[in-house]
Each structure stands twice: as C-alpha cells, then as structure tokens.
Design a protein around this motif. Sequence first.
Motif, PDB file in Angstrom:
ATOM      1  N   ARG A   1      -1.618  12.938  16.745  1.00 55.90           N
ATOM      2  CA  ARG A   1      -1.736  11.614  17.341  1.00 55.90           C
ATOM      3  C   ARG A   1      -2.885  10.847  16.709  1.00 55.90           C
ATOM      4  NH1 ARG A   1      -6.022  11.734  21.145  1.00 55.90           N
ATOM      5  NH2 ARG A   1      -6.522  13.838  21.776  1.00 55.90           N
ATOM      6  N   VAL A   2      -2.939   9.567  17.034  1.00 51.26           N
ATOM      7  CA  VAL A   2      -4.061   8.710  16.664  1.00 51.26           C
ATOM      8  C   VAL A   2      -5.113   8.871  17.748  1.00 51.26           C
ATOM      9  CG1 VAL A   2      -4.783   6.301  16.399  1.00 51.26           C
ATOM     10  CG2 VAL A   2      -2.637   7.072  15.389  1.00 51.26           C
ATOM     11  N   ILE A   3      -6.379   8.914  17.348  1.00 49.56           N
ATOM     12  CA  ILE A   3      -7.488   9.007  18.303  1.00 49.56           C
ATOM     13  C   ILE A   3      -7.965   7.585  18.606  1.00 49.56           C
ATOM     14  CG2 ILE A   3      -9.853   9.829  18.649  1.00 49.56           C
ATOM     15  CD1 ILE A   3      -8.024  12.173  18.407  1.00 49.56           C
ATOM     16  N   GLY A   4      -7.966   7.202  19.845  1.00 47.34           N
ATOM     17  CA  GLY A   4      -8.464   5.877  20.228  1.00 47.34           C
ATOM     18  C   GLY A   4      -7.576   4.759  19.721  1.00 47.34           C
ATOM     19  N   ARG A   5      -8.204   3.600  19.556  1.00 48.44           N
ATOM     20  CA  ARG A   5      -7.482   2.421  19.082  1.00 48.44           C
ATOM     21  C   ARG A   5      -8.480   1.496  18.396  1.00 48.44           C
ATOM     22  NH1 ARG A   5      -7.901   2.601  24.434  1.00 48.44           N
ATOM     23  NH2 ARG A   5      -9.123   1.015  25.473  1.00 48.44           N
ATOM     24  N   LEU A   6      -7.979   0.420  17.809  1.00 46.54           N
ATOM     25  CA  LEU A   6      -8.860  -0.556  17.164  1.00 46.54           C
ATOM     26  C   LEU A   6      -9.579  -1.373  18.230  1.00 46.54           C
ATOM     27  CD1 LEU A   6      -6.636  -1.835  14.232  1.00 46.54           C
ATOM     28  CD2 LEU A   6      -8.535  -0.225  14.150  1.00 46.54           C
ATOM     29  N   GLY A   7     -10.850  -1.615  18.015  1.00 47.32           N
ATOM     30  CA  GLY A   7     -11.637  -2.414  18.946  1.00 47.32           C
ATOM     31  C   GLY A   7     -13.101  -2.052  18.857  1.00 47.32           C
ATOM     32  N   GLU A   8     -13.876  -2.495  19.832  1.00 42.44           N
ATOM     33  CA  GLU A   8     -15.314  -2.274  19.812  1.00 42.44           C
ATOM     34  C   GLU A   8     -15.832  -1.585  21.057  1.00 42.44           C
ATOM     35  OE1 GLU A   8     -17.322  -5.899  18.801  1.00 42.44           O
ATOM     36  OE2 GLU A   8     -16.048  -6.217  17.040  1.00 42.44           O
ATOM     37  N   GLY A   9     -14.943  -1.184  21.963  1.00 41.77           N
ATOM     38  CA  GLY A   9     -15.354  -0.547  23.207  1.00 41.77           C
ATOM     39  C   GLY A   9     -15.336   0.971  23.101  1.00 41.77           C
TER      40      GLY A   9
ATOM     41  N   GLY B   1       0.092  15.232   7.040  1.00 42.19           N
ATOM     42  CA  GLY B   1       0.801  13.969   7.091  1.00 42.19           C
ATOM     43  C   GLY B   1       2.248  14.039   6.684  1.00 42.19           C
ATOM     44  N   ASP B   2       2.865  12.888   6.810  1.00 42.64           N
ATOM     45  CA  ASP B   2       4.261  12.684   6.439  1.00 42.64           C
ATOM     46  C   ASP B   2       4.289  11.583   5.402  1.00 42.64           C
ATOM     47  OD1 ASP B   2       5.184  14.439   8.543  1.00 42.64           O
ATOM     48  OD2 ASP B   2       4.686  12.819   9.929  1.00 42.64           O
ATOM     49  N   ARG B   3       5.419  11.415   4.757  1.00 44.33           N
ATOM     50  CA  ARG B   3       5.532  10.336   3.777  1.00 44.33           C
ATOM     51  C   ARG B   3       5.664   8.973   4.454  1.00 44.33           C
ATOM     52  NH1 ARG B   3       5.232  12.506  -0.962  1.00 44.33           N
ATOM     53  NH2 ARG B   3       6.211  14.486  -1.425  1.00 44.33           N
ATOM     54  N   ASP B   4       6.199   8.943   5.658  1.00 48.84           N
ATOM     55  CA  ASP B   4       6.400   7.692   6.393  1.00 48.84           C
ATOM     56  C   ASP B   4       6.025   7.910   7.851  1.00 48.84           C
ATOM     57  OD1 ASP B   4       7.670   6.170   4.225  1.00 48.84           O
ATOM     58  OD2 ASP B   4       9.291   7.627   4.448  1.00 48.84           O
ATOM     59  N   GLY B   5       5.917   6.822   8.593  1.00 49.30           N
ATOM     60  CA  GLY B   5       5.661   6.899  10.023  1.00 49.30           C
ATOM     61  C   GLY B   5       4.183   7.019  10.358  1.00 49.30           C
ATOM     62  N   ALA B   6       3.902   7.378  11.609  1.00 48.70           N
ATOM     63  CA  ALA B   6       2.524   7.417  12.108  1.00 48.70           C
ATOM     64  C   ALA B   6       1.668   8.454  11.389  1.00 48.70           C
ATOM     65  CB  ALA B   6       2.533   7.700  13.608  1.00 48.70           C
ATOM     66  N   GLY B   7       2.273   9.498  10.842  1.00 46.02           N
ATOM     67  CA  GLY B   7       1.515  10.533  10.157  1.00 46.02           C
ATOM     68  C   GLY B   7       1.284  10.267   8.681  1.00 46.02           C
ATOM     69  N   ALA B   8       1.794   9.154   8.160  1.00 48.58           N
ATOM     70  CA  ALA B   8       1.594   8.825   6.740  1.00 48.58           C
ATOM     71  C   ALA B   8       0.158   8.383   6.524  1.00 48.58           C
ATOM     72  CB  ALA B   8       2.561   7.732   6.317  1.00 48.58           C
ATOM     73  N   LEU B   9      -0.421   8.793   5.413  1.00 47.58           N
ATOM     74  CA  LEU B   9      -1.819   8.495   5.128  1.00 47.58           C
ATOM     75  C   LEU B   9      -1.943   7.446   4.031  1.00 47.58           C
ATOM     76  CD1 LEU B   9      -3.194  12.129   5.170  1.00 47.58           C
ATOM     77  CD2 LEU B   9      -3.428  10.395   6.945  1.00 47.58           C
TER      78      LEU B   9
ATOM     79  N   MET C   1       0.838  -1.173   0.000  1.00 45.77           N
ATOM     80  CA  MET C   1       0.000   0.000   0.000  1.00 45.77           C
ATOM     81  C   MET C   1       0.885   1.239   0.000  1.00 45.77           C
ATOM     82  SD  MET C   1      -2.659   1.329   2.942  1.00 45.77           S
ATOM     83  CE  MET C   1      -3.095  -0.329   3.256  1.00 45.77           C
ATOM     84  N   ARG C   2       0.600   2.165  -0.865  1.00 43.91           N
ATOM     85  CA  ARG C   2       1.369   3.400  -0.947  1.00 43.91           C
ATOM     86  C   ARG C   2       0.872   4.372   0.109  1.00 43.91           C
ATOM     87  NH1 ARG C   2       1.349   8.294  -4.140  1.00 43.91           N
ATOM     88  NH2 ARG C   2       3.504   8.887  -4.451  1.00 43.91           N
ATOM     89  N   ARG C   3       1.788   4.934   0.887  1.00 40.53           N
ATOM     90  CA  ARG C   3       1.420   5.905   1.909  1.00 40.53           C
ATOM     91  C   ARG C   3       2.032   7.240   1.524  1.00 40.53           C
ATOM     92  NH1 ARG C   3      -0.490   2.823   6.092  1.00 40.53           N
ATOM     93  NH2 ARG C   3       0.019   3.967   7.962  1.00 40.53           N
ATOM     94  N   GLY C   4       1.367   8.295   1.899  1.00 44.37           N
ATOM     95  CA  GLY C   4       1.891   9.593   1.528  1.00 44.37           C
ATOM     96  C   GLY C   4       1.250  10.713   2.297  1.00 44.37           C
ATOM     97  N   ARG C   5       1.168  11.868   1.641  1.00 44.53           N
ATOM     98  CA  ARG C   5       0.620  13.068   2.265  1.00 44.53           C
ATOM     99  C   ARG C   5      -0.614  13.510   1.502  1.00 44.53           C
ATOM    100  NH1 ARG C   5       5.321  17.242   2.841  1.00 44.53           N
ATOM    101  NH2 ARG C   5       5.218  17.134   0.608  1.00 44.53           N
ATOM    102  N   LEU C   6      -1.424  14.321   2.141  1.00 41.10           N
ATOM    103  CA  LEU C   6      -2.651  14.812   1.547  1.00 41.10           C
ATOM    104  C   LEU C   6      -2.576  16.328   1.458  1.00 41.10           C
ATOM    105  CD1 LEU C   6      -5.640  14.362   0.673  1.00 41.10           C
ATOM    106  CD2 LEU C   6      -6.215  14.700   3.069  1.00 41.10           C
TER     107      LEU C   6
END
Length: 151
Positions: free
Chosen positions: A82-90, A36-44, A1-6
Amino acid sequence: MRRGRLLLALMSMLVSGCDRPPPPSEAGVELLAILGDRDGAGALPSTPLVSPEINGYYLVTISDGPTEEPPRLFDSTGRFVRVIGRLGEGPNEYRRPGHIHRVNDSAWIYDMALRRITALLPPDTIGPTRLWPLTPHSLLPLADGTFVLSE
C-alpha cells in the motif's frame, strides 16, 4: 514518465580487515526481491530510494524529478502492499519524502519539502514527527535510544 520495477540486490562482502577491500572472490550479489509492478499502484517512477528490510517490509520513496508521491510499502517478496499516508502537510502526509534511515525496527523518513523527519514502524504504525532543517544524510542510533544525524 516511464514506470517499472526495481531489482533489489544485496552486495555481500566479507571483510578480512578494515584497511583494505575484500578480494573479488569474496564479494557477491544476491537477489532479495523485485519490487513493484510494471503498471498500477505498485509501479515505480524513476529514481526510487529503498529502505533496508524492516520487519519484513521495504519502504520506497521517490525523491527525484518533478513528482510528489507518498512512500510506498512492499513486503519481503517484493509485492506492493500500500501507499503510506497521502500528499499534504499534516500528520501522516508528505510532500517530497526522500531519505529513509533504519533505526532498530523503525524507519525514519525525511521529507525534503516539509523539512521534517517522521518515524514509521512498518507496516502499520506512524510514530513521532519532528521538524528538522537539515537533510540527514546519515543517521546513527545510540544505545540510550537517541540518535545522531549528520548533515
């Protein structure tokens, strides 16, 4: 998957009448931020959905493709916060957050897998969550604090 900036741009149109579009000379595009960034947590990943600016922040969800990712928060300059929340159902967890709607100073995010809508007041406050069986394609806040969702 290609990640990048918007590249986030605002189309400003000066409408002189509701019955016709403005002439081309009155329309323009203005750079608001590069998110965003091209890499890392901010990559889209592909197909991000971006909220309007809310309290100096943008919320971004990734609703297309095989990925499950929680919403991301960017500041008004486009810097990943930052990321808001996390993966899950709670509480404060998401599976496939998609549509983002602004209501006053809050964002309402619809999770397509969990069929629920959650209020966020960026950058820090998680509000109420309600089950909602239909995907809200538009949302209209009313003066009394309630709002209308359309399917």
